[in-house]
Design a protein around this motif. Structure first.
Motif, PDB file in Angstrom:
ATOM      1  N   VAL A  29      -2.568   1.341  -5.610  1.00 23.03           N
ATOM      2  CA  VAL A  29      -1.639   0.925  -4.959  1.00 23.03           C
ATOM      3  C   VAL A  29      -2.191   0.448  -3.794  1.00 23.03           C
ATOM      4  O   VAL A  29      -3.227   0.518  -3.395  1.00 23.03           O
ATOM      5  N   ALA A  30      -1.418  -0.554  -3.193  1.00 23.59           N
ATOM      6  CA  ALA A  30      -1.768  -1.034  -1.768  1.00 23.59           C
ATOM      7  C   ALA A  30      -1.639  -0.139  -0.658  1.00 23.59           C
ATOM      8  O   ALA A  30      -0.822   0.670  -0.694  1.00 23.59           O
ATOM      9  N   GLY A  31      -2.583  -0.054   0.269  1.00 23.87           N
ATOM     10  CA  GLY A  31      -2.288   0.631   1.579  1.00 23.87           C
ATOM     11  C   GLY A  31      -3.734   0.710   2.217  1.00 23.87           C
ATOM     12  O   GLY A  31      -4.761   0.114   2.033  1.00 23.87           O
ATOM     13  N   GLU A  32      -3.701   1.679   3.240  1.00 25.01           N
ATOM     14  CA  GLU A  32      -4.871   1.787   4.215  1.00 25.01           C
ATOM     15  C   GLU A  32      -5.402   3.300   3.846  1.00 25.01           C
ATOM     16  O   GLU A  32      -4.827   4.447   3.863  1.00 25.01           O
ATOM     17  N   VAL A  33      -6.690   3.205   3.928  1.00 25.93           N
ATOM     18  CA  VAL A  33      -7.485   4.604   3.670  1.00 25.93           C
ATOM     19  C   VAL A  33      -7.304   5.279   5.010  1.00 25.93           C
ATOM     20  O   VAL A  33      -7.662   4.814   5.991  1.00 25.93           O
ATOM     21  N   ILE A  34      -6.870   6.564   4.731  1.00 29.23           N
ATOM     22  CA  ILE A  34      -6.499   7.561   6.019  1.00 29.23           C
ATOM     23  C   ILE A  34      -7.511   8.679   5.988  1.00 29.23           C
ATOM     24  O   ILE A  34      -7.417   9.269   6.755  1.00 29.23           O
ATOM     25  N   PHE A  70      -9.859   9.501  -2.481  1.00 30.50           N
ATOM     26  CA  PHE A  70      -9.440   9.096  -1.279  1.00 30.50           C
ATOM     27  C   PHE A  70      -8.219   9.155  -0.952  1.00 30.50           C
ATOM     28  O   PHE A  70      -7.286   9.272  -2.221  1.00 30.50           O
ATOM     29  N   LYS A  71      -7.522   9.085   0.229  1.00 35.46           N
ATOM     30  CA  LYS A  71      -5.915   8.908   0.329  1.00 35.46           C
ATOM     31  C   LYS A  71      -5.469   7.741   1.191  1.00 35.46           C
ATOM     32  O   LYS A  71      -6.233   7.338   2.131  1.00 35.46           O
ATOM     33  N   LEU A  72      -4.479   7.277   0.714  1.00 36.90           N
ATOM     34  CA  LEU A  72      -4.093   5.828   1.146  1.00 36.90           C
ATOM     35  C   LEU A  72      -2.599   5.973   1.714  1.00 36.90           C
ATOM     36  O   LEU A  72      -1.753   6.796   1.209  1.00 36.90           O
ATOM     37  N   LYS A  73      -2.453   5.501   2.778  1.00 39.66           N
ATOM     38  CA  LYS A  73      -0.942   5.306   3.444  1.00 39.66           C
ATOM     39  C   LYS A  73      -0.551   4.131   2.772  1.00 39.66           C
ATOM     40  O   LYS A  73      -0.964   2.979   3.049  1.00 39.66           O
ATOM     41  N   MET A  74       0.402   4.271   2.085  1.00 39.69           N
ATOM     42  CA  MET A  74       0.867   3.214   1.152  1.00 39.69           C
ATOM     43  C   MET A  74       1.859   2.335   1.799  1.00 39.69           C
ATOM     44  O   MET A  74       2.447   2.613   2.878  1.00 39.69           O
ATOM     45  N   VAL A  75       1.831   1.075   1.670  1.00 40.42           N
ATOM     46  CA  VAL A  75       2.392  -0.269   2.164  1.00 40.42           C
ATOM     47  C   VAL A  75       3.660  -0.216   1.481  1.00 40.42           C
ATOM     48  O   VAL A  75       4.729  -0.394   2.340  1.00 40.42           O
ATOM     49  N   ASP A  76       4.059   0.134   0.457  1.00 38.66           N
ATOM     50  CA  ASP A  76       5.335   0.194  -0.556  1.00 38.66           C
ATOM     51  C   ASP A  76       5.129   1.271  -1.525  1.00 38.66           C
ATOM     52  O   ASP A  76       4.344   1.016  -2.501  1.00 38.66           O
TER      53      ASP A  76
END
Length: 127
Positions: free
Chosen positions: A72-77, A101-107
Motif C-alpha cells: 500500500v502507499a504510505g510513509e514508513v513510521i 515495517f509500518k506505514l502511515k497509509m495515504v489512502d
C-alpha cells in the motif's frame, strides 16, 4: 501454511494488518518457507514514502535474496529493529514478531486491491 483470516495479502506475498490508518507489513508464511532461513533484512528508513508496489525492503536467506514491496502507499513510521540482530524472527513468527515495517497509509482504500485470506490461499501452490 498459516494464512490468518484478518489480514490483507498481496500477490507478491506481503501481508498487511490495517489498524487506524497504519499498515503493519510483513511477508507471509508461504514466502518465508520458500526463502528458508533468513540471514539478513534490509528495511527502509523511517520517513521514506512509497507508492503501492514499489520496492521497500530486501530480505536475504541461505537460498536467495528477495525484494519486499510496499503493498500500500504510505510513509514508513516504524521498522522492526529486532530483525537487525534476529532476522530469523520472520521464519519463526511471520505474522507476529517477524513483521517488517509500518506505514502511515495515504489512502486506506488501497487494501481494496489486495486479496483476502481465501484468495491468497488459492494463489499459493500446495506443498
Amino acid at each position: 501454511m498459516a494464512v490468518p483470516q484478518d489480514l490483507f495479502y498481496a500477490k507478491t506475498h506481503e501481508w498487511v494488518d490495517l489498524n487506524d490508518g497504519i499498515a503493519t507489513v510483513g511477508i507471509t508464511d508461504f514466502a518465508q518457507n520458500q526463502l528458508s532461513d533468513l540471514t539478513f533484512a534490509e528495511l527502509p528508513e523511517v520517513g521514506t514514502e512509497f507508492k503501492a508496489g514499489e520496492e521497500a525492503a530486501v530480505v536475504e536467506s541461505v537460498k536467495a535474496a528477495a525484494d519486499i514491496y510496499a503493498p500500500v502507499a504510505g510513509e514508513v513510521i516504524e521498522i522492526n529493529e529486532r530483525l537487525e540482530d534476529n532476522p530469523e524472527l520472520v521464519n519463526k513468527d511471520p505474522f507476529g514478531e517477524g513483521w517488517l515495517f509500518k506505514l502511515k497509509m495515504v489512502d486506506e482504500s488501497d487494501v481494496d486491491d489486495m486479496m483476502d485470506a481465501d484468495s491468497y490461499e488459492e494463489l499459493c501452490p500446495n506443498d
